[in-house]
Design a protein around this motif. Structure first.
Motif, PDB file in Angstrom:
ATOM      1  N   SER A   1       0.848  -1.182   0.000  1.00 34.81           N
ATOM      2  CA  SER A   1       0.000   0.000   0.000  1.00 34.81           C
ATOM      3  C   SER A   1       0.887   1.236   0.000  1.00 34.81           C
ATOM      4  CB  SER A   1      -0.909   0.001   1.235  1.00 34.81           C
ATOM      5  OG  SER A   1      -1.751   1.127   1.229  1.00 34.81           O
ATOM      6  N   GLY A   2       0.435   2.268  -0.686  1.00 32.05           N
ATOM      7  CA  GLY A   2       1.178   3.529  -0.701  1.00 32.05           C
ATOM      8  C   GLY A   2       0.978   4.338  -1.953  1.00 32.05           C
ATOM      9  N   ASP A   3       0.854   3.671  -3.078  1.00 34.30           N
ATOM     10  CA  ASP A   3       0.640   4.361  -4.350  1.00 34.30           C
ATOM     11  C   ASP A   3      -0.731   3.930  -4.856  1.00 34.30           C
ATOM     12  OD1 ASP A   3       1.227   4.947  -7.468  1.00 34.30           O
ATOM     13  OD2 ASP A   3       2.709   6.005  -6.262  1.00 34.30           O
ATOM     14  N   SER A   4      -0.971   4.036  -6.153  1.00 32.91           N
ATOM     15  CA  SER A   4      -2.235   3.532  -6.691  1.00 32.91           C
ATOM     16  C   SER A   4      -2.269   2.018  -6.495  1.00 32.91           C
ATOM     17  CB  SER A   4      -2.367   3.864  -8.181  1.00 32.91           C
ATOM     18  OG  SER A   4      -1.472   3.074  -8.947  1.00 32.91           O
ATOM     19  N   SER A   5      -3.446   1.458  -6.432  1.00 28.81           N
ATOM     20  CA  SER A   5      -3.562   0.010  -6.240  1.00 28.81           C
ATOM     21  C   SER A   5      -2.866  -0.759  -7.354  1.00 28.81           C
ATOM     22  CB  SER A   5      -5.037  -0.384  -6.149  1.00 28.81           C
ATOM     23  OG  SER A   5      -5.612   0.168  -4.989  1.00 28.81           O
ATOM     24  N   ASP A   6      -2.980  -0.284  -8.588  1.00 30.89           N
ATOM     25  CA  ASP A   6      -2.314  -0.952  -9.705  1.00 30.89           C
ATOM     26  C   ASP A   6      -0.792  -0.933  -9.535  1.00 30.89           C
ATOM     27  OD1 ASP A   6      -4.716  -1.578 -10.950  1.00 30.89           O
ATOM     28  OD2 ASP A   6      -4.659   0.159 -12.286  1.00 30.89           O
ATOM     29  N   ASN A   7      -0.252   0.201  -9.089  1.00 31.33           N
ATOM     30  CA  ASN A   7       1.190   0.296  -8.874  1.00 31.33           C
ATOM     31  C   ASN A   7       1.630  -0.568  -7.694  1.00 31.33           C
ATOM     32  OD1 ASN A   7       1.475   1.986 -11.052  1.00 31.33           O
ATOM     33  ND2 ASN A   7       1.576   3.849  -9.843  1.00 31.33           N
ATOM     34  N   ASP A   8       0.818  -0.608  -6.644  1.00 31.86           N
ATOM     35  CA  ASP A   8       1.123  -1.478  -5.506  1.00 31.86           C
ATOM     36  C   ASP A   8       1.231  -2.927  -5.985  1.00 31.86           C
ATOM     37  OD1 ASP A   8       0.872   0.791  -3.879  1.00 31.86           O
ATOM     38  OD2 ASP A   8      -1.094   0.224  -3.112  1.00 31.86           O
ATOM     39  N   GLU A   9       0.258  -3.357  -6.786  1.00 31.91           N
ATOM     40  CA  GLU A   9       0.247  -4.720  -7.305  1.00 31.91           C
ATOM     41  C   GLU A   9       1.455  -4.983  -8.203  1.00 31.91           C
ATOM     42  OE1 GLU A   9      -3.403  -6.961  -8.999  1.00 31.91           O
ATOM     43  OE2 GLU A   9      -2.375  -6.052 -10.726  1.00 31.91           O
ATOM     44  N   SER A  10       1.812  -4.017  -9.024  1.00 32.21           N
ATOM     45  CA  SER A  10       2.954  -4.173  -9.924  1.00 32.21           C
ATOM     46  C   SER A  10       4.245  -4.375  -9.136  1.00 32.21           C
ATOM     47  CB  SER A  10       3.065  -2.939 -10.824  1.00 32.21           C
ATOM     48  OG  SER A  10       4.254  -2.971 -11.576  1.00 32.21           O
ATOM     49  N   ALA A  11       4.451  -3.593  -8.086  1.00 35.67           N
ATOM     50  CA  ALA A  11       5.663  -3.736  -7.272  1.00 35.67           C
ATOM     51  C   ALA A  11       5.698  -5.100  -6.595  1.00 35.67           C
ATOM     52  CB  ALA A  11       5.730  -2.613  -6.228  1.00 35.67           C
ATOM     53  N   ALA A  12       4.555  -5.559  -6.093  1.00 36.15           N
ATOM     54  CA  ALA A  12       4.495  -6.876  -5.444  1.00 36.15           C
ATOM     55  C   ALA A  12       4.811  -7.984  -6.436  1.00 36.15           C
ATOM     56  CB  ALA A  12       3.120  -7.097  -4.814  1.00 36.15           C
ATOM     57  N   SER A  13       4.188  -7.947  -7.594  1.00 37.38           N
ATOM     58  CA  SER A  13       4.394  -8.993  -8.602  1.00 37.38           C
ATOM     59  C   SER A  13       5.840  -9.031  -9.073  1.00 37.38           C
ATOM     60  CB  SER A  13       3.460  -8.762  -9.798  1.00 37.38           C
ATOM     61  OG  SER A  13       2.125  -8.890  -9.409  1.00 37.38           O
ATOM     62  N   THR A  14       6.411  -7.865  -9.315  1.00 33.86           N
ATOM     63  CA  THR A  14       7.801  -7.783  -9.752  1.00 33.86           C
ATOM     64  C   THR A  14       8.734  -8.426  -8.729  1.00 33.86           C
ATOM     65  OG1 THR A  14       7.404  -5.774 -11.042  1.00 33.86           O
ATOM     66  CG2 THR A  14       9.670  -6.160 -10.318  1.00 33.86           C
ATOM     67  N   ALA A  15       8.507  -8.124  -7.453  1.00 33.28           N
ATOM     68  CA  ALA A  15       9.371  -8.634  -6.388  1.00 33.28           C
ATOM     69  C   ALA A  15       9.216 -10.143  -6.195  1.00 33.28           C
ATOM     70  CB  ALA A  15       9.073  -7.898  -5.091  1.00 33.28           C
ATOM     71  N   ILE A  16       7.988 -10.623  -6.295  1.00 29.73           N
ATOM     72  CA  ILE A  16       7.745 -12.066  -6.142  1.00 29.73           C
ATOM     73  C   ILE A  16       8.435 -12.834  -7.270  1.00 29.73           C
ATOM     74  CG2 ILE A  16       5.948 -13.860  -6.247  1.00 29.73           C
ATOM     75  CD1 ILE A  16       4.091 -11.688  -4.867  1.00 29.73           C
ATOM     76  N   GLU A  17       8.289 -12.349  -8.488  1.00 27.34           N
ATOM     77  CA  GLU A  17       8.911 -13.011  -9.637  1.00 27.34           C
ATOM     78  C   GLU A  17      10.439 -12.951  -9.522  1.00 27.34           C
ATOM     79  OE1 GLU A  17       7.260 -14.677 -12.085  1.00 27.34           O
ATOM     80  OE2 GLU A  17       5.253 -14.148 -11.368  1.00 27.34           O
ATOM     81  N   ALA A  18      10.986 -11.842  -9.009  1.00 26.22           N
ATOM     82  CA  ALA A  18      12.445 -11.713  -8.841  1.00 26.22           C
ATOM     83  C   ALA A  18      12.969 -12.741  -7.844  1.00 26.22           C
ATOM     84  CB  ALA A  18      12.799 -10.304  -8.389  1.00 26.22           C
ATOM     85  N   ALA A  19      12.116 -13.190  -6.932  1.00 29.72           N
ATOM     86  CA  ALA A  19      12.511 -14.205  -5.950  1.00 29.72           C
ATOM     87  C   ALA A  19      12.400 -15.624  -6.498  1.00 29.72           C
ATOM     88  CB  ALA A  19      11.648 -14.070  -4.691  1.00 29.72           C
ATOM     89  N   GLY A  20      12.033 -15.738  -7.780  1.00 30.09           N
ATOM     90  CA  GLY A  20      11.920 -17.054  -8.399  1.00 30.09           C
ATOM     91  C   GLY A  20      10.620 -17.753  -8.089  1.00 30.09           C
ATOM     92  N   LEU A  21       9.624 -16.989  -7.653  1.00 30.88           N
ATOM     93  CA  LEU A  21       8.313 -17.538  -7.307  1.00 30.88           C
ATOM     94  C   LEU A  21       7.287 -17.012  -8.297  1.00 30.88           C
ATOM     95  CD1 LEU A  21       8.837 -16.977  -3.514  1.00 30.88           C
ATOM     96  CD2 LEU A  21       8.662 -19.218  -4.629  1.00 30.88           C
ATOM     97  N   THR A  22       6.063 -17.489  -8.183  1.00 23.13           N
ATOM     98  CA  THR A  22       4.994 -17.076  -9.094  1.00 23.13           C
ATOM     99  C   THR A  22       4.026 -16.160  -8.376  1.00 23.13           C
ATOM    100  OG1 THR A  22       5.185 -19.161 -10.309  1.00 23.13           O
ATOM    101  CG2 THR A  22       3.134 -17.926 -10.582  1.00 23.13           C
ATOM    102  N   ALA A  23       3.724 -15.029  -9.005  1.00 24.59           N
ATOM    103  CA  ALA A  23       2.776 -14.057  -8.461  1.00 24.59           C
ATOM    104  C   ALA A  23       1.399 -14.326  -9.046  1.00 24.59           C
ATOM    105  CB  ALA A  23       3.213 -12.647  -8.815  1.00 24.59           C
ATOM    106  N   GLN A  24       0.393 -14.441  -8.172  1.00 21.69           N
ATOM    107  CA  GLN A  24      -0.985 -14.628  -8.636  1.00 21.69           C
ATOM    108  C   GLN A  24      -1.794 -13.396  -8.238  1.00 21.69           C
ATOM    109  OE1 GLN A  24      -3.193 -18.080  -7.257  1.00 21.69           O
ATOM    110  NE2 GLN A  24      -5.118 -17.089  -7.787  1.00 21.69           N
ATOM    111  N   VAL A  25      -2.185 -12.605  -9.228  1.00 23.06           N
ATOM    112  CA  VAL A  25      -2.956 -11.398  -8.970  1.00 23.06           C
ATOM    113  C   VAL A  25      -4.452 -11.622  -9.128  1.00 23.06           C
ATOM    114  CG1 VAL A  25      -1.052  -9.891  -9.614  1.00 23.06           C
ATOM    115  CG2 VAL A  25      -2.756 -10.520 -11.331  1.00 23.06           C
ATOM    116  N   ASP A  26      -4.831 -12.690  -9.822  1.00 26.76           N
ATOM    117  CA  ASP A  26      -6.264 -12.937 -10.054  1.00 26.76           C
ATOM    118  C   ASP A  26      -6.760 -14.117  -9.259  1.00 26.76           C
ATOM    119  OD1 ASP A  26      -4.959 -14.939 -11.458  1.00 26.76           O
ATOM    120  OD2 ASP A  26      -5.789 -14.408 -13.383  1.00 26.76           O
TER     121      ASP A  26
END
Length: 142
Positions: free
Chosen positions: A117-142
């Motif tokens: 939380s902190g920016d727009s919800s879409d940007n919050d989600e983008s930062a989370a997904s980017t970080a999860i994928e960088a850790a070698g894991l899969t991000a599920q947004v839906d």
């Protein structure tokens, strides 16, 4: 096996770096294990108050309903009474907007969730997904 502290801290660092790279407002990041327990959290300087609770609610709701908070938002638009009831059942710990992302391993098992939380919800989600994928894991947004 759940997420480790080391992985959680890596996700936080990468999420904050993604936010800075894209010029996002100050973020708060919460990483939960598969049981909904906080592994790690961080709040950037300048983040507004109660961002921790919002980020945690995004991640906790994703775990509770087994879907990313973007899908929860879409469900809220279709079934407002269900989401209101689920929010009440969870003690108000469900924030039905993007920014809560499930973390899955290579076999598809849920390992936890990240809420931002902190920016727009879409940007919050983008930062989370980017970080999860960088850790070698899969991000599920839906």
């Amino acid at each position: 096996m759940s997420l480790t502290l080391e992985t959680a801290q890596s996700i936080i660092a990468d999420a904050l770096a993604a936010g800075q790279q894209h010029g996002f407002k100050p973020l708060t990041v919460v990483v939960l294990d598969a049981g909904g327990h906080v592994i790690a959290a961080a709040r950037q300087d300048g983040a507004s108050n109660n961002r921790f609770e919002i980020a945690q609610g995004k991640a906790y709701g994703a775990l509770a309903l087994g879907m990313g908070s973007r899908a929860i938002m879409e469900r809220a638009e279709q079934q407002a009474y269900f989401i209101a009831a689920a929010t009440a059942t969870l003690g108000g710990r469900l924030i039905p907007v993007p920014g809560g992302v499930l973390v899955r391993d290579q076999d598809g098992a849920i390992k936890g969730a990240v809420g931002i939380s902190g920016d727009s919800s879409d940007n919050d989600e983008s930062a989370a997904s980017t970080a999860i994928e960088a850790a070698g894991l899969t991000a599920q947004v839906d």
